[in-house]
Design a protein around this motif. Structure first.
Motif, PDB file in Angstrom:
ATOM      1  N   GLU A  15       0.839  -1.190   0.000  1.00  0.00           N
ATOM      2  CA  GLU A  15       0.000   0.000   0.000  1.00  0.00           C
ATOM      3  C   GLU A  15       0.877   1.243   0.000  1.00  0.00           C
ATOM      4  O   GLU A  15       1.897   1.300   0.689  1.00  0.00           O
ATOM      5  N   PHE A  16       0.457   2.199  -0.791  1.00  0.00           N
ATOM      6  CA  PHE A  16       1.171   3.479  -0.834  1.00  0.00           C
ATOM      7  C   PHE A  16       0.162   4.577  -1.163  1.00  0.00           C
ATOM      8  O   PHE A  16      -0.618   4.440  -2.111  1.00  0.00           O
ATOM      9  N   ALA A  17       0.183   5.634  -0.369  1.00  0.00           N
ATOM     10  CA  ALA A  17      -0.682   6.803  -0.578  1.00  0.00           C
ATOM     11  C   ALA A  17      -2.149   6.414  -0.738  1.00  0.00           C
ATOM     12  O   ALA A  17      -2.872   6.958  -1.579  1.00  0.00           O
ATOM     13  N   GLY A  18      -2.590   5.428   0.059  1.00  0.00           N
ATOM     14  CA  GLY A  18      -3.987   5.038   0.037  1.00  0.00           C
ATOM     15  C   GLY A  18      -4.383   4.086  -1.060  1.00  0.00           C
ATOM     16  O   GLY A  18      -5.567   3.792  -1.236  1.00  0.00           O
ATOM     17  N   HIS A  19      -3.415   3.570  -1.818  1.00  0.00           N
ATOM     18  CA  HIS A  19      -3.707   2.648  -2.915  1.00  0.00           C
ATOM     19  C   HIS A  19      -2.994   1.326  -2.676  1.00  0.00           C
ATOM     20  O   HIS A  19      -1.872   1.290  -2.162  1.00  0.00           O
ATOM     21  N   THR A  20      -3.633   0.244  -3.077  1.00  0.00           N
ATOM     22  CA  THR A  20      -3.033  -1.087  -2.980  1.00  0.00           C
ATOM     23  C   THR A  20      -2.510  -1.507  -4.351  1.00  0.00           C
ATOM     24  O   THR A  20      -3.238  -1.443  -5.355  1.00  0.00           O
ATOM     25  N   VAL A  21      -1.255  -1.911  -4.373  1.00  0.00           N
ATOM     26  CA  VAL A  21      -0.616  -2.365  -5.615  1.00  0.00           C
ATOM     27  C   VAL A  21      -0.375  -3.863  -5.482  1.00  0.00           C
ATOM     28  O   VAL A  21       0.179  -4.321  -4.478  1.00  0.00           O
ATOM     29  N   PRO A  22      -0.808  -4.664  -6.446  1.00  0.00           N
ATOM     30  CA  PRO A  22      -0.656  -6.124  -6.325  1.00  0.00           C
ATOM     31  C   PRO A  22       0.796  -6.577  -6.472  1.00  0.00           C
ATOM     32  O   PRO A  22       1.642  -5.855  -7.015  1.00  0.00           O
ATOM     33  N   GLY A  23       1.069  -7.765  -6.001  1.00  0.00           N
ATOM     34  CA  GLY A  23       2.356  -8.376  -6.262  1.00  0.00           C
ATOM     35  C   GLY A  23       2.530  -8.661  -7.737  1.00  0.00           C
ATOM     36  O   GLY A  23       1.553  -8.804  -8.478  1.00  0.00           O
ATOM     37  N   ARG A  24       3.773  -8.708  -8.178  1.00  0.00           N
ATOM     38  CA  ARG A  24       4.127  -8.968  -9.577  1.00  0.00           C
ATOM     39  C   ARG A  24       3.753  -7.820 -10.505  1.00  0.00           C
ATOM     40  O   ARG A  24       3.718  -7.980 -11.726  1.00  0.00           O
TER      41      ARG A  24
END
Length: 449
Positions: free
Chosen positions: A319-328
């Motif tokens: 998570e960064f700045a309120g957003h979730t980024v998936p693996g890969r």
């Protein structure tokens, strides 16, 4: 359409997206989604605080492995950590300073071939010079000697690098007669030279002051040494990074000095005050004694960081700045865009060396200025590159004044490092003295400290 725009001119696209979406956003480029994270916090997150969650090797720049193999730039994790530990002693201050004589000798010879009244492509001129320096200082190879001339090592290296000057869409092709095939052929012939030199040095015990000699004898705390393959990969990586980044930085520095002659006047005045009748010493070039030049170098690297983008692939979701980024996910930070954010650097398009006066620099947020990356992947050759740029710039300024044709418009190529796309034509004039150039109304930056 967006892919073409990104390939041709990514900076406006990234800044526009930052303005609309904030420090993290996704762009669809070519055939995949790419997450971009911009700004001080993003840079620090990827390069330092959460660096272990990102891989370089699986990023969109992985085709560099075709030229450089498993060098420091292209490896990750424990392999990267151990390789870096083995190599670090080769970049200690005393070894870097030992290269100054080579840099000054090559630069002086190159300047002897120029004359007032001529117009020279400064980018091509510096590229040729920096490659000669890299061959001597890093590899211990005489560019004019029989070994290098027998296979035209300099020409082969340029041929390999030309892959990155081809159209973005052509670089994804594989097979005979493609740019990729030409890169592989050039790299293979360079391998013949590099491996033969490694074998010769090992069998004879011959060593010099070059980086190759130091790598042959380097070891870590457990006594581990580098294999022939590892030495080849690191030498190729250093030749790439050690001449391409220097070339771009020198070129962009003189482009800005041509647009800001009052700043060039300050550099000339500084030289006349510190070494009026002689060449600079290695200590002077490395110590920061040339304070005006340091500020100009820092500001050049802000506006034009050679390694303009930091490609990665995430291992796990985050998570960064309120957003979730998936693996890969493909995740990039971009020093070029981050250095042009108006909420970090006021009027970012203006060339203002005073941004890096000590008191101003101390106020920059952590991660705001990352021209050489950060954390464990900070460029290992950073000090060598800075020293080379200082030496080349100082010697040019000691001999000539450079100006641009009035109709010249700069366009920038992004791959693999940013550089002037159409070269940099510059008119050569006799050097003005400090008294002629520096007016009372243009005080030095360091005088205002």
């Amino acid at each position: 359409m967006r892919t073409r725009r990104f390939a041709d001119d990514p900076l406006p696209l990234l800044l526009e997206a930052y303005g609309r979406f904030g420090p993290i956003f996704t762009l669809r480029l070519f055939h995949s989604n790419v997450v971009f994270m911009l700004g001080p916090e993003a840079n620090h997150y990827i390069t330092v605080s959460h660096a272990s969650n990102f891989l370089w090797r699986e990023s969109h720049f992985r085709d560099l492995i075709g030229l450089m193999g498993d060098g420091l730039l292209t490896i990750d994790g424990e392999f990267h950590r151990r390789s870096r530990l083995i190599m670090l002693p080769a970049f200690h201050r005393e070894h870097i300073l030992a290269s100054v004589d080579t840099i000054i000798e090559e630069t002086t010879a190159a300047l002897d071939g120029l004359a007032p009244g001529e117009t020279v492509d400064l980018y091509a001129w510096t590229r040729h010079l920096a490659l000669r320096v890299a061959m001597r200082a890093l590899f211990g190879l005489d560019p004019d000697g029989p070994q290098a001339r027998a296979i035209d090592a300099a020409g082969l290296f340029e041929e390999a690098l030309s892959f990155y000057a081809t159209d973005y869409f052509l670089r994804v092709l594989r097979g005979p007669r493609t740019p990729w095939a030409r890169l592989q052929q050039a790299a293979g012939r360079l391998d013949t030279l590099i491996y033969s030199e490694i074998s010769r040095r090992r069998s004879t015990g011959e060593r010099g002051r070059d980086i190759l000699s130091l790598l042959l004898d380097a070891s870590d705390e457990d006594g581990s040494t580098l294999s022939d393959l590892q030495i080849r990969e690191e030498v190729m990586t250093l030749m790439f990074a050690g001449h391409d980044t220097t070339t771009s930085t020198v070129s962009f520095m003189f482009y800005e000095l041509a647009h800001n002659p009052h700043i060039a006047d300050r550099l000339v005045a500084e030289q006349d005050a510190i070494f009026p009748q002689s060449l600079p010493t290695a200590t002077q070039l490395a110590s920061g004694e040339l304070r005006e030049l340091e500020l100009v170098l820092d500001e050049t690297l802000r506006k034009y960081p050679p390694a303009w983008v930091g490609p990665r692939r995430s291992i796990q979701s985050f998570e960064f700045a309120g957003h979730t980024v998936p693996g890969r996910a493909f995740v990039n930070y971009c020093s070029w865009a981050s250095h042009h954010l108006p909420d970090v650097f006021e009027d970012p398009e203006e060339f203002r060396p005073e941004r890096f006066l000590p008191e101003a620099r101390a106020e920059l947020p952590k991660g705001a200025y990352v021209p050489f990356g950060g954390g464990s992947r900070t460029c290992i050759g950073m000090r060598f590159g800075q020293l080379e740029v200082r030496a080349i710039a100082t010697l040019i300024l000691s001999r000539f004044s450079l100006s641009l044709p009035e109709d010249f418009k700069l366009s920038i190529r992004q791959m693999p490092t940013i550089s002037p796309k159409e070269g940099l034509p510059m008119r050569i004039s006799p050097r003005a003295t400090a008294a002629q150039g520096l007016s009372a109304g243009s005080p030095s930056l360091t005088a205002r400290r």
